[in-house]
Design an enzyme around this catalytic site. Sequence first.
Site, PDB file in Angstrom:
ATOM      1  N   GLU A  20       0.539   5.184   0.652  1.00  0.00           N
ATOM      2  CA  GLU A  20      -0.396   6.415   1.121  1.00  0.00           C
ATOM      3  C   GLU A  20       0.015   7.575   0.660  1.00  0.00           C
ATOM      4  OE1 GLU A  20      -0.773   5.634   5.150  1.00  0.00           O
ATOM      5  OE2 GLU A  20      -1.937   3.850   4.933  1.00  0.00           O
ATOM      6  N   CYS A  23      -4.222   0.816  -2.299  1.00  0.00           N
ATOM      7  CA  CYS A  23      -4.013  -0.490  -1.499  1.00  0.00           C
ATOM      8  C   CYS A  23      -2.961  -1.330  -2.410  1.00  0.00           C
ATOM      9  CB  CYS A  23      -5.374  -1.247  -1.527  1.00  0.00           C
ATOM     10  SG  CYS A  23      -6.633  -0.387  -0.685  1.00  0.00           S
ATOM     11  N   GLU A  66      -3.187  -4.486  -3.211  1.00  0.00           N
ATOM     12  CA  GLU A  66      -3.826  -5.209  -3.972  1.00  0.00           C
ATOM     13  C   GLU A  66      -3.714  -4.737  -5.429  1.00  0.00           C
ATOM     14  OE1 GLU A  66      -4.727  -4.868  -1.068  1.00  0.00           O
ATOM     15  OE2 GLU A  66      -5.680  -6.508   0.072  1.00  0.00           O
ATOM     16  N   ASN A  99       0.895  -1.426   0.016  1.00  0.00           N
ATOM     17  CA  ASN A  99      -0.062   0.019  -0.115  1.00  0.00           C
ATOM     18  C   ASN A  99       1.055   1.276   0.024  1.00  0.00           C
ATOM     19  OD1 ASN A  99       0.543  -0.939   2.559  1.00  0.00           O
ATOM     20  ND2 ASN A  99      -1.051   0.288   3.456  1.00  0.00           N
ATOM     21  N   CYS A 101     -10.138  -5.188   0.613  1.00  0.00           N
ATOM     22  CA  CYS A 101     -11.076  -4.264   0.639  1.00  0.00           C
ATOM     23  C   CYS A 101     -12.374  -4.497  -0.745  1.00  0.00           C
ATOM     24  CB  CYS A 101     -11.013  -2.841   0.838  1.00  0.00           C
ATOM     25  SG  CYS A 101     -10.225  -1.975  -0.523  1.00  0.00           S
TER      26      CYS A 101
HETATM   27  N1  THU Z   1      -5.294  -1.437   2.525  1.00  0.00           N
HETATM   28  C1  THU Z   1      -4.843  -2.326   1.618  1.00  0.00           C
HETATM   29  O1  THU Z   1      -3.796  -1.999   0.936  1.00  0.00           O
HETATM   30  N2  THU Z   1      -5.487  -3.115   1.222  1.00  0.00           N
HETATM   31  C2  THU Z   1      -6.871  -3.429   1.507  1.00  0.00           C
HETATM   32  O2  THU Z   1      -7.485  -4.173   1.007  1.00  0.00           O
HETATM   33  C3  THU Z   1      -7.528  -2.642   2.738  1.00  0.00           C
HETATM   34  C4  THU Z   1      -6.790  -1.446   2.911  1.00  0.00           C
HETATM   35  C5  THU Z   1      -4.336  -0.099   2.972  1.00  0.00           C
HETATM   36  C6  THU Z   1      -5.009   1.151   2.522  1.00  0.00           C
HETATM   37  C7  THU Z   1      -4.342   1.948   3.596  1.00  0.00           C
HETATM   38  O3  THU Z   1      -3.111   2.347   3.276  1.00  0.00           O
HETATM   39  C8  THU Z   1      -4.354   1.243   4.816  1.00  0.00           C
HETATM   40  O4  THU Z   1      -4.367  -0.261   4.317  1.00  0.00           O
HETATM   41  C9  THU Z   1      -5.471   1.399   5.906  1.00  0.00           C
HETATM   42  O5  THU Z   1      -6.718   1.354   5.213  1.00  0.00           O
END
Ligand code: THU
Length: 160
Positions: free
Chosen positions: A64, A73, A75, A62, A112
């Site tokens: 940010e 994310c 994935e 991920n 997610c």
């Molecule tokens: N996140 C993912 O990388 N994958 C998911 O399926 C859910 C959330 C990340 C996004 C963000 O950087 C952190 O987790 C918190 O939501």
Amino acid sequence: MKKINIPTTFYAYNTTTDLPLEIQSLMQKAANVRQQAYAPYSKFQVGAAILLKNGQVVLGSNQENAAYPSGLCAERTAIFAAGANFPNQEITAICISASSILKDTLEPIPPCGACRQSLLEYENKQAKPIPIYFMGKSGQIIQSPSVKNLIPFTFKEDSL
Ligand code: THU
């Protein structure tokens, strides 16, 4: 009114050593790349490893952003990299490992909803199910035999 039952089956593994060897190695790669996540805001690190039919592995974590919705994310970082760099390679499996930096995440963390939708596109494109394995930092691993299995009703090309 009629009740609609959509049966779903998942498989649970107690530890990574119970996984098939190829998947064990893929999950290890997901756990390693998880630690390279750029997650200064949530402190939640996610790693995704995608195994292609030719044996190559595409990784994502991920990423940010100070403007929160501009982040992505793990994935989707991984699946878009696979789509961009290996558009004709079938995807054999995806492993996901997630954990907070602040506390060990021991329960399996599924992708997610937005990631499920993005992964679905590539499953439909290749017309072959993509098994997804997801876990926390350690502990139980859940396997979904396909992306569709994670979405009872799907929005897809035919919906348009
Ligand atoms: N996140 C993912 O990388 N994958 C998911 O399926 C859910 C959330 C990340 C996004 C963000 O950087 C952190 O987790 C918190 O939501």
